[in-house]
Structures are given as structure tokens and as C-alpha cells.
Write an enzyme that holds these catalytic residues in place. Structure first.
Site, PDB file in Angstrom:
ATOM      1  N   LYS A 272       0.808  -1.213   0.000  1.00 12.14           N
ATOM      2  CA  LYS A 272       0.000   0.000   0.000  1.00 12.14           C
ATOM      3  C   LYS A 272       0.846   1.270   0.000  1.00 12.14           C
ATOM      4  O   LYS A 272       0.436   2.303  -0.554  1.00 12.14           O
ATOM      5  CB  LYS A 272      -0.967  -0.009   1.183  1.00 12.14           C
ATOM      6  CG  LYS A 272      -2.037  -1.085   1.081  1.00 12.14           C
ATOM      7  CD  LYS A 272      -3.030  -0.980   2.207  1.00 12.14           C
ATOM      8  CE  LYS A 272      -4.127  -2.019   2.085  1.00 12.14           C
ATOM      9  NZ  LYS A 272      -3.625  -3.387   2.238  1.00 12.14           N
TER      10      LYS A 272
ATOM     11  N   LYS B  13      -2.664   1.591   9.336  1.00 10.17           N
ATOM     12  CA  LYS B  13      -2.957   0.528   8.379  1.00 10.17           C
ATOM     13  C   LYS B  13      -1.734  -0.337   8.122  1.00 10.17           C
ATOM     14  O   LYS B  13      -0.598   0.137   8.163  1.00 10.17           O
ATOM     15  CB  LYS B  13      -3.446   1.118   7.050  1.00 10.17           C
ATOM     16  CG  LYS B  13      -4.656   2.023   7.191  1.00 10.17           C
ATOM     17  CD  LYS B  13      -5.132   2.564   5.872  1.00 10.17           C
ATOM     18  CE  LYS B  13      -5.931   1.551   5.092  1.00 10.17           C
ATOM     19  NZ  LYS B  13      -6.536   2.139   3.880  1.00 10.17           N
TER      20      LYS B  13
ATOM     21  N   GLY C  75      -8.405  -6.771   3.244  1.00 13.40           N
ATOM     22  CA  GLY C  75      -9.532  -7.347   3.977  1.00 13.40           C
ATOM     23  C   GLY C  75      -9.783  -6.700   5.318  1.00 13.40           C
ATOM     24  O   GLY C  75     -10.423  -7.275   6.189  1.00 13.40           O
TER      25      GLY C  75
ATOM     26  N   GLU D 131      -2.846   7.197   7.652  1.00 17.65           N
ATOM     27  CA  GLU D 131      -3.677   8.063   6.819  1.00 17.65           C
ATOM     28  C   GLU D 131      -4.632   8.831   7.722  1.00 17.65           C
ATOM     29  O   GLU D 131      -5.046   8.312   8.769  1.00 17.65           O
ATOM     30  CB  GLU D 131      -4.532   7.241   5.847  1.00 17.65           C
ATOM     31  CG  GLU D 131      -3.804   6.712   4.647  1.00 17.65           C
ATOM     32  CD  GLU D 131      -4.726   5.918   3.742  1.00 17.65           C
ATOM     33  OE1 GLU D 131      -4.254   5.513   2.690  1.00 17.65           O
ATOM     34  OE2 GLU D 131      -5.901   5.694   4.093  1.00 17.65           O
TER      35      GLU D 131
ATOM     36  N   GLU E  33      -9.277   1.446  -5.798  1.00 15.64           N
ATOM     37  CA  GLU E  33     -10.250   1.768  -4.760  1.00 15.64           C
ATOM     38  C   GLU E  33      -9.993   3.166  -4.198  1.00 15.64           C
ATOM     39  O   GLU E  33      -8.841   3.568  -4.015  1.00 15.64           O
ATOM     40  CB  GLU E  33     -10.202   0.719  -3.647  1.00 15.64           C
ATOM     41  CG  GLU E  33     -10.457  -0.685  -4.166  1.00 15.64           C
ATOM     42  CD  GLU E  33     -10.919  -1.643  -3.088  1.00 15.64           C
ATOM     43  OE1 GLU E  33     -10.963  -1.253  -1.914  1.00 15.64           O
ATOM     44  OE2 GLU E  33     -11.245  -2.789  -3.448  1.00 15.64           O
TER      45      GLU E  33
ATOM     46  N   GLU F 283      -6.047   2.073  -2.522  1.00 12.38           N
ATOM     47  CA  GLU F 283      -5.292   0.866  -2.867  1.00 12.38           C
ATOM     48  C   GLU F 283      -5.738   0.329  -4.214  1.00 12.38           C
ATOM     49  O   GLU F 283      -6.762   0.745  -4.765  1.00 12.38           O
ATOM     50  CB  GLU F 283      -5.455  -0.218  -1.802  1.00 12.38           C
ATOM     51  CG  GLU F 283      -6.862  -0.764  -1.656  1.00 12.38           C
ATOM     52  CD  GLU F 283      -6.936  -1.848  -0.578  1.00 12.38           C
ATOM     53  OE1 GLU F 283      -6.073  -2.750  -0.579  1.00 12.38           O
ATOM     54  OE2 GLU F 283      -7.861  -1.799   0.252  1.00 12.38           O
TER      55      GLU F 283
ATOM     56  N   ASN G  91      -6.398  -3.398  -6.336  1.00 14.11           N
ATOM     57  CA  ASN G  91      -6.520  -4.847  -6.337  1.00 14.11           C
ATOM     58  C   ASN G  91      -6.084  -5.352  -7.706  1.00 14.11           C
ATOM     59  O   ASN G  91      -6.737  -5.067  -8.722  1.00 14.11           O
ATOM     60  CB  ASN G  91      -7.957  -5.280  -6.038  1.00 14.11           C
ATOM     61  CG  ASN G  91      -8.325  -5.011  -4.599  1.00 14.11           C
ATOM     62  OD1 ASN G  91      -7.748  -5.569  -3.684  1.00 14.11           O
ATOM     63  ND2 ASN G  91      -9.276  -4.121  -4.390  1.00 14.11           N
TER      64      ASN G  91
ATOM     65  N   ARG H 131      -6.256  -7.910  -9.609  1.00 18.93           N
ATOM     66  CA  ARG H 131      -6.948  -9.161  -9.933  1.00 18.93           C
ATOM     67  C   ARG H 131      -8.376  -8.835 -10.331  1.00 18.93           C
ATOM     68  O   ARG H 131      -8.807  -7.686 -10.242  1.00 18.93           O
ATOM     69  CB  ARG H 131      -6.951 -10.078  -8.712  1.00 18.93           C
ATOM     70  CG  ARG H 131      -7.533  -9.381  -7.472  1.00 18.93           C
ATOM     71  CD  ARG H 131      -7.706 -10.294  -6.295  1.00 18.93           C
ATOM     72  NE  ARG H 131      -7.996  -9.594  -5.062  1.00 18.93           N
ATOM     73  CZ  ARG H 131      -9.176  -9.080  -4.720  1.00 18.93           C
ATOM     74  NH1 ARG H 131     -10.212  -9.174  -5.543  1.00 18.93           N
ATOM     75  NH2 ARG H 131      -9.340  -8.460  -3.561  1.00 18.93           N
TER      76      ARG H 131
END
Length: 460
Positions: free
Chosen positions: A117, A159, A165, A201, A275, A289, A291, A293
Site C-alpha cells: 500500500k 494501516k 480485507g 492516513e 479503490e 489501494e 486490487n 486481480r
């Protein structure tokens, strides 16, 4: 096309989805399965199937050595990882490359860069994409974290630099809380991901969760518009929509353009999702972030654009340039997806891996049910509780909700406890119908007894 034998290194509904895409393209499909999944629908549908280990996922679906050996033994040209399991593992992508097998996804370097991240945030900033004010890199000490938090202002979100998740996240309102929570977040991140790295953040209060679906061929990239995933429980998505009704057209264009810019800057190949948090009060969006996939919620983007994202990612990972230009992507109507999990929402979402009795799939224009179920199938207790996704596509949001409500009433899955009652209650809720919610809306709604009231007909 050089891919003629496609190995599916996943299970459940996404395996069925990939098999159907492969068959539509004339590709021979090979399904991986564990000893706990011998009766899985994907095993029955694939042209070929091979066992990759015992039921526990760490000994089968997560075992890189076993999966690569199985792909080689079946003469696979390519491996599709689906989502979860090894889908964001640069080690897996490198192992396949070393074996001379095409990975249906981005390069290992891209997965590694965008999966961290901190590195992803730095890539976003370099591409001119707005990010939430926070640390410029990993935080080495609690003292350093306290100084940064003082600069950006409380509350702050602590974070994990790796993973996802919702794991390893803590929110601190004061320096005292920060000094207490940072070590906890570090320990959880280390246990979950083998990486205790943290970053900070600013915590955006009551944000909307917006994401942009992109497709890239390693050089060029396009978007398939945005989705909203703000209805979440314990940071897990429950109900997703395409598009996001909270955005005006100008903001939507800026958001989607920023996603394409970032995808191009990292030479992204395949389907991916960027996202964002959207601060409705400030009409401001911030990248959080990527993803690297296919996403669980990809069907709603397919419904509003007519693009088969799984087929397109197979093509570009086979070396083909993008067949579509941005001008080819025209959004049509509104789509909603709800996750049908084997959980009892009236009993604190207790998992319920039962046996499927009589089953009726909802039908009708704009209705899609992606699943891996059949009558008599015993849901194995070893894996994620997702049974399938019910998708409704309408001319507008109200039409999509109406179609979803009817489809939920028509869906029959005897022998199981599922999250269908939750989705029925949400479809009937006035705030949901108005689109008046955010990422922290659902849990207080549940705690207030709204689901019980909606199910029993009583007042909350």
C-alpha cells in the site's frame, strides 16, 4: 490465440465463472481442486480436473509448489488465479513465469508494487492521483507515527502496508490511543501477512467507498466506470452497485481518468480495480489501494458496459492489445450485486455450511446469479462462506432495486441459512432506496435491530 489450455487455480463461483469464459472462447479448461472439493460444480463443468492437495487451503490452493506442478503436469498454457488465494502473490506469478506458463494477470513486479500500500500510494502520487493525507512511506517507530499524526491531524487510521480485507487497521483519535494501538496493528499485520509494516492516513469520517474497474494490456488502459461498495460489515462488502449515484458527471470523469492514468503509469496488464474513499461533504476522492486481480463484484461492471472482463483479461494476458477503446465503453442503466453467503444473519452471521436441498434460480431480464451450487451439494466447511452473487440490472437504480427484490423472493436454497433476509431488508430500507449511506452505516443499522424488525415485522 496461443492459450488453448487454461488452468483455474481457484474454487467456488469464480472458478465456474472462469470455466464458462474459457469455454466460450474455445479454450480447454483444467480445474484445480482440493480433497475437500471433489464434488464441486467447477470440477464437473471443466474439461479436466486435478487434485492439488488436502482440504486445508494452505496445503492445496495456497501451495505454490503444488499448484505450479499440477499446471505443468496437465500441460496448461496459462493459469487464471481468480480472486483470493494466490491471486495477488508475486511469488506465484514468478513461479509460473519460470515454468513457462502464462499468468492471467499483471506482471509479478506490478503485483508486488501495487500490493504494497505504501508503494501503491507513491505510484498514485507520481501519476497525479489524489491520496488521503498520510505518511510518505513505512513508519519505523511509534514516535515517528505520533509526529506524522500531529502534522496531518487526528483522527488517523493506522494501516498494514501489506495485505487487505481490513486486517491490521486501527483508528486513533488521540496520541495516547495511537501509542497504544500502533503496536497492536503491527502485531496483527505480522501475523496475517508476515509483514508488520505500517503507514498512517487521516481518517475520513463517514466516507463512501468507490472503485474503478480498469482493463490494461501492459501499455494502454481503459476503464469500465465505477462501482460503489459502501454497504459493508466488518470492512467486508455486502452490497455493491454500478455506478455510484453519489457522484456528479464531472467528478465521475475525473475519478475514472485518474484510475486510467495510474494503470498506464504502472504498465498494468489484465483486469484490476482502483479503490477510493469519497468525501461527500468535500466532493473529494482519494486513492487508497489497488486490487491487481478480478474482483468479486466484477459482474455489475459487466452488466452496465456489456464487456466480458474475464474474457478480455485472458486475451490481453495472451499478448493481444486491447480490442476496446474508451469510446467503445458506454454505461447503460444501473446494476446491483448482493453477496449470498452461507451465514445466518439473524444469529450474528454464524457460518452455516449445510447441504443444498431444493433449489430455484431466479430468472428474468437483467437477472444473473453467479454461483457453484446444485441440489444435494454439501457445502464444505473449510473455505469462505460465499455461495454466489445475485445481480440485477435495471434501466435506473429504482428499477434495479425492484428487480433485485423480486429475484431475492424467487431465489430458493432449501437446507441452508443464507444472507438473503439481510438483502431483502436492505432493499426495503428507505435510506438504502435513497442511496443515503456510507461505509459506517450498516453496522449501527444492524445493531439497532433493523434486520430483526424487518424479518419479524416488528418495530425496532
Amino acid at each position: 490465440m496461443t492459450i488453448s489450455r487454461l488452468f483455474i487455480a481457484n474454487r467456488g463461483e469464480i472458478a465456474v465463472r472462469i470455466i464458462r469464459a474459457g469455454k466460450a472462447m474455445g479454450i480447454h479448461t483444467i480445474q484445480a481442486y482440493s480433497e475437500g472439493d471433489t464434488e464441486m460444480l467447477a470440477v464437473k463443468l471443466a474439461d479436466e480436473a486435478v487434485c492439488v492437495g488436502p482440504a486445508p487451503s494452505r496445503e492445496s490452493y495456497l501451495d505454490i509448489k503444488n499448484v505450479v506442478a499440477a499446471a505443468k503436469a496437465t500441460n496448461a498454457d496459462a493459469v487464471h488465479p481468480g480472486y483470493g488465494f494466490l491471486s495477488e502473490s508475486p511469488e506465484f506469478a514468478r513461479a509460473l513465469e519460470k515454468a513457462g506458463i502464462t499468468y492471467v494477470g499483471p506482471s509479478a513486479d506490478t503485483i508486488e508494487r501495487m500490493g504494497d500500500k505504501v508503494a501503491a500510494r507513491q505510484a498514485a502520487e507520481a501519476a497525479g492521483v489524489p491520496v488521503v493525507p498520510g505518511s510518505k512511506g513505512r513508519i519505523a517507530t511509534v514516535d515517528q507515527a505520533a509526529k506524522i499524526a500531529g502534522d496531518i491531524g487526528y483522527p488517523v487510521m493506522i494501516k498494514a502496508a501489506a495485505g487487505g480485507g481490513g486486517r491490521g487497521i486501527r483508528i486513533a483519535d488521540t496520541e495516547e490511543q495511537l501509542r497504544k494501538l500502533a503496536p497492536q496493528a503491527q502485531a496483527e499485520a505480522e501475523a496475517a501477512f508476515g509483514d508488520g509494516g505500517l503507514y498512517l492516513e487521516r481518517s475520513i469520517q463517514a466516507p463512501r467507498h468507490i472503485e474503478v474497474q480498469i482493463l490494461g494490456d501492459g501499455t494502454n488502459a481503459i476503464h469500465c466506470y465505477e462501482r460503489e461498495c459502501s454497504l459493508q460489515r466488518r470492512r467486508q462488502k455486502v452490497w455493491e452497485e454500478a455506478g455510484a449515484v453519489c457522484l456528479d458527471n464531472e467528478t465521475r470523469e475525473q475519478l475514472c481518468a485518474s484510475a486510467v492514468a495510474l494503470a498506464k503509469s504502472v504498465n498494468y496488464r489484465g483486469a484490476g480495480t482502483l479503490e477510493y474513499l469519497y468525501d461527500e461533504a468535500r466532493n473529494a476522492f482519494y486513492f487508497i489501494e489497488m486490487n491487481t486481480r478480478i474482483q468479486v463484484e466484477h459482474p455489475i461492471s459487466e452488466m452496465i458496459t456489456g464487456v466480458d472482463l474475464v474474457q478480455e483479461m485472458i486475451r490481453v494476458c495472451d499478448g493481444e492489445p486491447l480490442r476496446l477503446t474508451q469510446a467503445d465503453i458506454k454505461p447503460n442503466g444501473h446494476a446491483i450485486e448482493v453477496r449470498i453467503n452461507a451465514e445466518d444473519p439473524l444469529m450474528q452471521f454464524l457460518p452455516f455450511p449445510g447441504k443444498v436441498g431444493a433449489m430455484t434460480e431466479p430468472k428474468g431480464e437483467g437477472i444473473r446469479f453467479d454461483h457453484f451450487l446444485y441440489e444435494g451439494y454439501q457445502i464444505p466447511p473449510f473455505y469462505d462462506s460465499l455461495l454466489g452473487k445475485l445481480i440485477a440490472h435495471g434501466t435506473d437504480r429504482a428499477d434495479a432495486i425492484a428487480k433485485l427484490r423480486k429475484a431475492l423472493n424467487d431465489l430458493r436454497l432449501d437446507g441452508l441459512k443464507t444472507t438473503v433476509p439481510l438483502h431483502k431488508a436492505l432493499a426495503d430500507d428507505a435510506s438504502v432506496q435513497k442511496g443515503a449511506f456510507h461505509t459506517q452505516w450498516l453496522e449501527p443499522w444492524l445493531e439497532a435491530g433493523n434486520l430483526t424488525a424487518a424479518t419479524t415485522g416488528g418495530a425496532s
